[in-house]
Design a protein around this motif. Structure first.
Motif, short mmCIF file in Angstrom:
data_model
loop_
_atom_site.label_atom_id
_atom_site.label_comp_id
_atom_site.label_asym_id
_atom_site.label_seq_id
_atom_site.Cartn_x
_atom_site.Cartn_y
_atom_site.Cartn_z
N ARG A 94 0.85 -1.19 0.00
CA ARG A 94 0.00 0.00 0.00
C ARG A 94 0.89 1.24 0.00
O ARG A 94 2.11 1.15 0.17
CB ARG A 94 -0.91 0.01 1.23
N SER A 95 0.26 2.38 -0.13
CA SER A 95 1.04 3.62 -0.13
C SER A 95 1.77 3.84 1.18
O SER A 95 2.86 4.44 1.21
CB SER A 95 0.12 4.81 -0.41
N ASP A 96 1.19 3.33 2.27
CA ASP A 96 1.81 3.51 3.59
C ASP A 96 2.60 2.29 4.04
O ASP A 96 3.20 2.31 5.12
CB ASP A 96 0.74 3.83 4.63
N LEU A 97 2.60 1.22 3.24
CA LEU A 97 3.29 -0.01 3.65
C LEU A 97 3.72 -0.78 2.40
O LEU A 97 2.91 -1.44 1.75
CB LEU A 97 2.37 -0.89 4.51
N ASN A 100 6.57 -7.30 5.09
CA ASN A 100 5.86 -6.43 6.04
C ASN A 100 4.52 -7.06 6.44
O ASN A 100 3.46 -6.68 5.93
CB ASN A 100 5.61 -5.05 5.42
#
Length: 365
Positions: free
Chosen positions: A65-68, A92
Protein backbone atom coordinates in the motif's frame (compact mmCIF):
# COMPACT_ATOMS: atom_id res chain seq x y z
CA UNK A 1 18.43 -20.54 15.49
CA UNK A 2 17.03 -21.37 12.04
CA UNK A 3 18.24 -20.04 8.72
CA UNK A 4 15.35 -19.14 6.37
CA UNK A 5 14.61 -21.64 3.64
CA UNK A 6 15.82 -20.82 0.16
CA UNK A 7 13.14 -20.12 -2.42
CA UNK A 8 13.68 -23.55 -3.99
CA UNK A 9 13.47 -25.35 -0.65
CA UNK A 10 10.33 -23.45 0.36
CA UNK A 11 8.65 -24.28 -2.93
CA UNK A 12 9.62 -27.96 -2.67
CA UNK A 13 8.44 -28.20 0.95
CA UNK A 14 5.04 -26.76 0.03
CA UNK A 15 4.59 -29.06 -2.95
CA UNK A 16 5.76 -32.12 -1.00
CA UNK A 17 3.06 -31.35 1.57
CA UNK A 18 0.39 -31.39 -1.14
CA UNK A 19 -0.07 -27.61 -1.37
CA UNK A 20 -1.31 -26.20 -4.69
CA UNK A 21 1.18 -23.41 -5.42
CA UNK A 22 1.06 -20.49 -7.85
CA UNK A 23 4.20 -18.42 -8.36
CA UNK A 24 3.45 -14.70 -8.75
CA UNK A 25 5.75 -12.45 -10.78
CA UNK A 26 9.31 -12.22 -9.36
CA UNK A 27 8.42 -13.50 -5.87
CA UNK A 28 11.79 -15.20 -5.43
CA UNK A 29 13.64 -11.87 -5.22
CA UNK A 30 10.82 -9.66 -3.93
CA UNK A 31 11.44 -8.68 -0.30
CA UNK A 32 12.17 -5.92 2.20
CA UNK A 33 15.66 -7.13 3.09
CA UNK A 34 17.01 -3.63 2.56
CA UNK A 35 14.84 -2.36 5.42
CA UNK A 36 15.97 -4.84 8.06
CA UNK A 37 17.03 -8.35 8.95
CA UNK A 38 15.41 -11.57 7.75
CA UNK A 39 16.13 -14.42 10.14
CA UNK A 40 16.75 -16.30 12.25
CA UNK A 41 13.22 -17.60 11.72
CA UNK A 42 11.22 -19.34 14.41
CA UNK A 43 7.63 -19.75 13.27
CA UNK A 44 4.70 -19.20 10.92
CA UNK A 45 2.13 -16.42 11.32
CA UNK A 46 -1.41 -16.48 9.86
CA UNK A 47 -3.33 -13.34 8.86
CA UNK A 48 -6.50 -12.36 7.02
CA UNK A 49 -6.41 -9.81 4.21
CA UNK A 50 -9.65 -7.87 4.90
CA UNK A 51 -10.24 -8.09 1.14
CA UNK A 52 -12.18 -10.18 -1.35
CA UNK A 53 -11.20 -11.46 -4.76
CA UNK A 54 -8.10 -13.51 -5.52
CA UNK A 55 -6.39 -11.46 -8.23
CA UNK A 56 -6.72 -8.11 -6.48
CA UNK A 57 -5.71 -9.57 -3.10
CA UNK A 58 -2.59 -11.22 -4.52
CA UNK A 59 -1.61 -8.02 -6.31
CA UNK A 60 -2.11 -5.97 -3.15
CA UNK A 61 0.04 -8.31 -1.06
CA UNK A 62 2.77 -8.24 -3.71
CA UNK A 63 2.76 -4.46 -4.28
CA UNK A 64 1.78 -3.23 -0.83
CA UNK A 65 0.00 0.00 0.00
CA UNK A 66 1.04 3.62 -0.13
CA UNK A 67 1.81 3.51 3.59
CA UNK A 68 3.29 -0.01 3.65
CA UNK A 69 5.48 -1.36 0.82
CA UNK A 70 5.11 -4.95 -0.33
CA UNK A 71 5.49 -7.76 -0.03
CA UNK A 72 2.93 -7.91 2.77
CA UNK A 73 3.52 -11.64 3.32
CA UNK A 74 5.25 -14.62 1.74
CA UNK A 75 2.12 -16.32 0.43
CA UNK A 76 -1.53 -15.45 -0.14
CA UNK A 77 -3.92 -18.33 0.52
CA UNK A 78 -7.03 -18.09 -1.64
CA UNK A 79 -10.50 -19.38 -0.85
CA UNK A 80 -9.91 -22.41 -3.10
CA UNK A 81 -6.76 -23.38 -1.19
CA UNK A 82 -4.19 -22.18 -3.72
CA UNK A 83 -1.11 -20.60 -2.15
CA UNK A 84 0.14 -17.68 -4.26
CA UNK A 85 3.79 -16.99 -3.47
CA UNK A 86 4.45 -13.22 -3.51
CA UNK A 87 7.69 -12.78 -1.61
CA UNK A 88 10.83 -14.41 -0.31
CA UNK A 89 12.79 -12.73 2.46
CA UNK A 90 11.72 -10.05 4.88
CA UNK A 91 8.05 -9.08 4.40
CA UNK A 92 5.86 -6.43 6.04
CA UNK A 93 3.33 -8.70 7.73
CA UNK A 94 3.98 -9.21 11.44
CA UNK A 95 5.04 -5.80 12.68
CA UNK A 96 6.08 -5.37 16.28
CA UNK A 97 4.72 -7.80 18.83
CA UNK A 98 5.35 -9.38 22.19
CA UNK A 99 8.84 -10.71 22.85
CA UNK A 100 7.43 -13.10 25.44
CA UNK A 101 5.31 -14.67 22.70
CA UNK A 102 8.40 -15.10 20.51
CA UNK A 103 10.20 -16.81 23.40
CA UNK A 104 7.26 -19.20 23.78
CA UNK A 105 7.28 -19.92 20.04
CA UNK A 106 11.00 -20.71 20.14
CA UNK A 107 10.48 -23.02 23.14
CA UNK A 108 7.27 -24.49 21.61
CA UNK A 109 5.37 -23.97 24.85
CA UNK A 110 1.98 -22.44 25.60
CA UNK A 111 1.61 -18.86 24.41
CA UNK A 112 1.32 -16.05 26.96
CA UNK A 113 -1.05 -13.14 26.45
CA UNK A 114 0.30 -10.61 23.96
CA UNK A 115 0.47 -7.34 25.87
CA UNK A 116 3.59 -5.65 24.49
CA UNK A 117 4.89 -4.49 21.12
CA UNK A 118 8.63 -4.65 21.69
CA UNK A 119 9.93 -7.12 19.09
CA UNK A 120 10.16 -7.00 15.28
CA UNK A 121 8.21 -10.01 14.05
CA UNK A 122 9.14 -9.48 10.40
CA UNK A 123 12.60 -10.80 11.27
CA UNK A 124 11.40 -14.09 12.69
CA UNK A 125 8.13 -15.25 11.07
CA UNK A 126 7.01 -16.58 7.73
CA UNK A 127 3.68 -14.93 6.97
CA UNK A 128 0.58 -16.07 5.09
CA UNK A 129 -2.25 -13.68 4.27
CA UNK A 130 -5.54 -15.51 3.78
CA UNK A 131 -8.30 -13.96 1.69
CA UNK A 132 -11.14 -13.12 4.06
CA UNK A 133 -13.10 -9.97 4.87
CA UNK A 134 -12.17 -10.28 8.54
CA UNK A 135 -15.65 -9.18 9.63
CA UNK A 136 -16.25 -12.34 11.66
CA UNK A 137 -18.99 -13.26 9.15
CA UNK A 138 -17.05 -14.22 6.04
CA UNK A 139 -16.77 -18.02 6.09
CA UNK A 140 -13.45 -19.84 5.80
CA UNK A 141 -13.85 -22.71 3.28
CA UNK A 142 -12.47 -26.10 4.25
CA UNK A 143 -10.04 -26.04 1.30
CA UNK A 144 -8.56 -22.74 2.48
CA UNK A 145 -8.09 -23.93 6.06
CA UNK A 146 -6.56 -27.19 4.86
CA UNK A 147 -4.08 -25.17 2.78
CA UNK A 148 -3.19 -23.12 5.87
CA UNK A 149 -2.54 -26.36 7.76
CA UNK A 150 -0.46 -27.90 4.97
CA UNK A 151 1.59 -24.76 4.28
CA UNK A 152 2.31 -24.32 7.99
CA UNK A 153 3.21 -28.00 8.39
CA UNK A 154 5.49 -27.84 5.33
CA UNK A 155 7.58 -25.08 6.88
CA UNK A 156 7.60 -26.70 10.31
CA UNK A 157 8.68 -30.02 8.78
CA UNK A 158 11.45 -28.37 6.74
CA UNK A 159 12.87 -26.72 9.86
CA UNK A 160 12.27 -29.62 12.24
CA UNK A 161 9.82 -27.59 14.32
CA UNK A 162 6.94 -29.12 16.26
CA UNK A 163 8.84 -31.73 18.26
CA UNK A 164 8.33 -30.09 21.65
CA UNK A 165 4.92 -28.46 21.15
CA UNK A 166 2.55 -26.98 18.60
CA UNK A 167 3.11 -23.23 18.99
CA UNK A 168 5.46 -22.74 16.04
CA UNK A 169 2.28 -21.63 14.22
CA UNK A 170 0.46 -18.59 15.57
CA UNK A 171 -2.13 -16.04 14.51
CA UNK A 172 -1.50 -12.31 14.21
CA UNK A 173 -3.95 -11.85 17.08
CA UNK A 174 -1.62 -13.88 19.30
CA UNK A 175 1.39 -11.73 18.43
CA UNK A 176 0.38 -8.08 18.40
CA UNK A 177 -2.00 -6.42 20.88
CA UNK A 178 -5.20 -5.23 19.24
CA UNK A 179 -5.06 -7.56 16.23
CA UNK A 180 -7.97 -9.95 15.60
CA UNK A 181 -6.80 -12.02 12.65
CA UNK A 182 -7.53 -14.63 11.67
CA UNK A 183 -11.17 -14.82 12.68
CA UNK A 184 -14.51 -15.93 11.28
CA UNK A 185 -16.66 -19.04 10.89
CA UNK A 186 -14.52 -22.08 10.10
CA UNK A 187 -11.17 -21.17 11.63
CA UNK A 188 -9.46 -21.13 15.00
CA UNK A 189 -5.75 -21.18 15.72
CA UNK A 190 -6.21 -24.01 18.21
CA UNK A 191 -7.72 -26.20 15.48
CA UNK A 192 -5.02 -25.18 12.98
CA UNK A 193 -2.26 -26.09 15.43
CA UNK A 194 -3.90 -29.41 16.29
CA UNK A 195 -4.12 -30.34 12.61
CA UNK A 196 -0.54 -29.24 11.91
CA UNK A 197 0.64 -31.42 14.81
CA UNK A 198 -1.32 -34.35 13.37
CA UNK A 199 0.25 -33.86 9.93
CA UNK A 200 3.73 -33.84 11.42
CA UNK A 201 3.14 -37.34 12.82
CA UNK A 202 2.90 -38.59 9.23
CA UNK A 203 4.81 -38.28 6.00
CA UNK A 204 4.44 -35.07 4.00
CA UNK A 205 2.18 -36.76 1.46
CA UNK A 206 -0.33 -37.95 4.06
CA UNK A 207 -3.98 -36.95 3.76
CA UNK A 208 -6.33 -37.04 6.74
CA UNK A 209 -9.39 -39.22 6.88
CA UNK A 210 -12.44 -37.10 6.07
CA UNK A 211 -14.85 -39.20 8.10
CA UNK A 212 -16.49 -42.59 7.73
CA UNK A 213 -17.87 -43.50 4.32
CA UNK A 214 -21.23 -45.18 3.95
CA UNK A 215 -22.40 -47.66 1.34
CA UNK A 216 -25.69 -47.40 -0.54
CA UNK A 217 -27.56 -48.90 2.43
CA UNK A 218 -26.08 -46.46 4.94
CA UNK A 219 -23.65 -48.94 6.55
CA UNK A 220 -20.21 -47.71 7.57
CA UNK A 221 -17.41 -48.77 5.22
CA UNK A 222 -14.15 -49.17 7.18
CA UNK A 223 -10.88 -47.72 5.97
CA UNK A 224 -7.85 -49.89 5.26
CA UNK A 225 -4.24 -49.35 6.26
CA UNK A 226 -1.40 -51.56 5.11
CA UNK A 227 2.23 -51.42 6.23
CA UNK A 228 5.03 -53.78 5.27
CA UNK A 229 8.77 -54.30 5.16
CA UNK A 230 11.15 -54.59 2.24
CA UNK A 231 14.79 -55.64 2.64
CA UNK A 232 14.55 -54.66 6.29
CA UNK A 233 15.62 -57.13 8.99
CA UNK A 234 15.27 -56.79 12.75
CA UNK A 235 17.33 -58.77 15.24
CA UNK A 236 15.34 -59.95 18.25
CA UNK A 237 17.36 -60.59 21.38
CA UNK A 238 16.11 -63.26 23.84
CA UNK A 239 13.70 -62.22 26.60
CA UNK A 240 13.34 -58.65 25.32
CA UNK A 241 10.23 -57.04 23.84
CA UNK A 242 11.26 -55.47 20.53
CA UNK A 243 9.19 -53.01 18.49
CA UNK A 244 8.95 -53.80 14.79
CA UNK A 245 9.32 -51.00 12.25
CA UNK A 246 7.79 -50.83 8.78
CA UNK A 247 9.54 -49.18 5.84
CA UNK A 248 6.79 -49.25 3.22
CA UNK A 249 3.12 -48.33 3.09
CA UNK A 250 0.44 -49.08 0.52
CA UNK A 251 -1.35 -45.90 -0.62
CA UNK A 252 -4.29 -47.73 -2.18
CA UNK A 253 -2.61 -48.09 -5.56
CA UNK A 254 0.99 -49.12 -4.93
CA UNK A 255 3.66 -49.66 -2.30
CA UNK A 256 5.53 -46.52 -1.27
CA UNK A 257 8.97 -46.79 0.33
CA UNK A 258 9.42 -44.66 3.47
CA UNK A 259 11.59 -44.15 6.51
CA UNK A 260 11.02 -46.95 9.04
CA UNK A 261 8.20 -46.15 11.48
CA UNK A 262 6.84 -48.01 14.46
CA UNK A 263 3.20 -46.89 14.74
CA UNK A 264 0.60 -48.57 12.51
CA UNK A 265 -2.69 -47.09 13.80
CA UNK A 266 -3.67 -43.77 15.35
CA UNK A 267 -6.67 -43.09 17.59
CA UNK A 268 -9.49 -42.48 18.11
CA UNK A 269 -10.65 -45.57 16.16
CA UNK A 270 -12.18 -49.02 16.33
CA UNK A 271 -10.08 -51.56 14.46
CA UNK A 272 -9.41 -55.10 13.32
CA UNK A 273 -5.71 -55.65 12.70
CA UNK A 274 -3.84 -58.67 11.35
CA UNK A 275 -0.09 -58.96 11.85
CA UNK A 276 2.15 -61.38 10.00
CA UNK A 277 5.86 -61.95 10.71
CA UNK A 278 8.48 -64.29 9.33
CA UNK A 279 11.07 -65.42 11.86
CA UNK A 280 14.40 -67.10 11.20
CA UNK A 281 16.59 -69.00 13.65
CA UNK A 282 14.06 -70.16 16.27
CA UNK A 283 15.19 -73.00 18.51
CA UNK A 284 13.06 -76.12 18.79
CA UNK A 285 10.40 -75.62 21.44
CA UNK A 286 11.17 -71.90 21.87
CA UNK A 287 8.20 -69.67 22.53
CA UNK A 288 7.67 -66.66 20.27
CA UNK A 289 5.15 -63.97 21.26
CA UNK A 290 3.47 -61.15 19.31
CA UNK A 291 1.44 -58.32 20.78
CA UNK A 292 -0.18 -55.05 19.77
CA UNK A 293 1.03 -52.45 22.25
CA UNK A 294 -0.70 -49.18 23.11
CA UNK A 295 1.44 -46.04 23.36
CA UNK A 296 0.58 -42.51 24.44
CA UNK A 297 2.55 -39.29 24.62
CA UNK A 298 4.10 -38.54 28.00
CA UNK A 299 4.74 -35.20 29.65
CA UNK A 300 8.23 -35.06 28.16
CA UNK A 301 6.95 -35.49 24.59
CA UNK A 302 8.16 -39.08 24.19
CA UNK A 303 5.80 -42.01 23.75
CA UNK A 304 5.40 -44.50 26.55
CA UNK A 305 3.92 -48.00 26.65
CA UNK A 306 0.49 -47.89 28.32
CA UNK A 307 -0.86 -51.39 27.72
CA UNK A 308 -1.24 -54.23 25.24
CA UNK A 309 -3.87 -56.42 23.65
CA UNK A 310 -3.81 -60.18 24.42
CA UNK A 311 -0.54 -61.83 23.48
CA UNK A 312 -0.32 -64.47 20.77
CA UNK A 313 2.19 -67.09 21.91
CA UNK A 314 2.98 -69.90 19.44
CA UNK A 315 5.69 -72.52 20.03
CA UNK A 316 7.70 -73.64 17.02
CA UNK A 317 9.40 -76.87 16.08
CA UNK A 318 12.60 -75.02 15.22
CA UNK A 319 14.13 -73.13 12.32
CA UNK A 320 12.15 -70.66 10.21
CA UNK A 321 8.46 -69.94 10.57
CA UNK A 322 5.65 -67.55 9.66
CA UNK A 323 3.16 -66.40 12.30
CA UNK A 324 -0.10 -64.49 11.79
CA UNK A 325 -2.52 -63.21 14.40
CA UNK A 326 -5.57 -60.91 14.41
CA UNK A 327 -6.80 -58.49 17.07
CA UNK A 328 -9.89 -56.32 17.39
CA UNK A 329 -10.26 -53.37 19.72
CA UNK A 330 -10.59 -49.65 20.30
CA UNK A 331 -7.78 -47.10 20.39
CA UNK A 332 -8.16 -43.80 22.20
CA UNK A 333 -7.09 -40.51 20.66
CA UNK A 334 -6.14 -39.13 24.07
CA UNK A 335 -2.48 -38.12 24.31
CA UNK A 336 -1.93 -39.06 20.65
CA UNK A 337 -2.78 -42.73 21.21
CA UNK A 338 -1.26 -45.20 18.76
CA UNK A 339 -0.55 -48.92 18.26
CA UNK A 340 2.77 -50.65 17.65
CA UNK A 341 3.74 -54.26 16.95
CA UNK A 342 6.08 -55.88 19.48
CA UNK A 343 7.66 -59.34 19.55
CA UNK A 344 9.68 -61.40 22.01
CA UNK A 345 11.16 -64.91 22.09
CA UNK A 346 12.55 -67.12 24.84
CA UNK A 347 15.33 -69.04 23.12
CA UNK A 348 19.01 -68.88 23.96
CA UNK A 349 20.23 -67.04 20.83
CA UNK A 350 19.02 -64.00 18.85
CA UNK A 351 16.56 -64.55 16.00
CA UNK A 352 15.68 -62.30 13.07
CA UNK A 353 12.39 -61.03 11.66
CA UNK A 354 13.09 -60.52 7.95
CA UNK A 355 9.52 -59.74 6.86
CA UNK A 356 6.43 -58.25 8.50
CA UNK A 357 3.02 -57.08 7.38
CA UNK A 358 0.42 -55.07 9.31
CA UNK A 359 -3.04 -54.83 7.75
CA UNK A 360 -5.97 -53.14 9.47
CA UNK A 361 -9.54 -52.10 8.87
CA UNK A 362 -10.56 -49.16 11.02
CA UNK A 363 -13.32 -46.63 11.49
CA UNK A 364 -13.83 -43.57 13.67
CA UNK A 365 -14.54 -44.14 17.36
Amino acid sequence: MATPLSADKLLKALKDEGVKVAEYKSWRTHNRNGAGAWGPVHGVMIHHTVTSGTDSSVALCYNGRSDLPGPLCHGVIAKDGTVHLVGHGRANHAGKGDGDVLAAVIAERDLPADNESDTDGNVHFYGFECINLGDNKDTWPAAQVEAIVRASAAICRAHGWGKEGDTSVIGHLEWQPGKVDPRGPGISMGDVRRRVAERLRHDAGWSPDTGDQEDEEGDIVPKRSLYGTHEYTRTIQPDTWTTLHFNRQHDGKQWVEKEPQASILFGPIYFTASIGVRVKGLQRGAEFQIRLARYQEGDDGTFEHTGALPINSPVHAGGDSHFTYTWTGQLTGSRKGRLRVEVIHFGDEPVTVDWALAEALHWAA
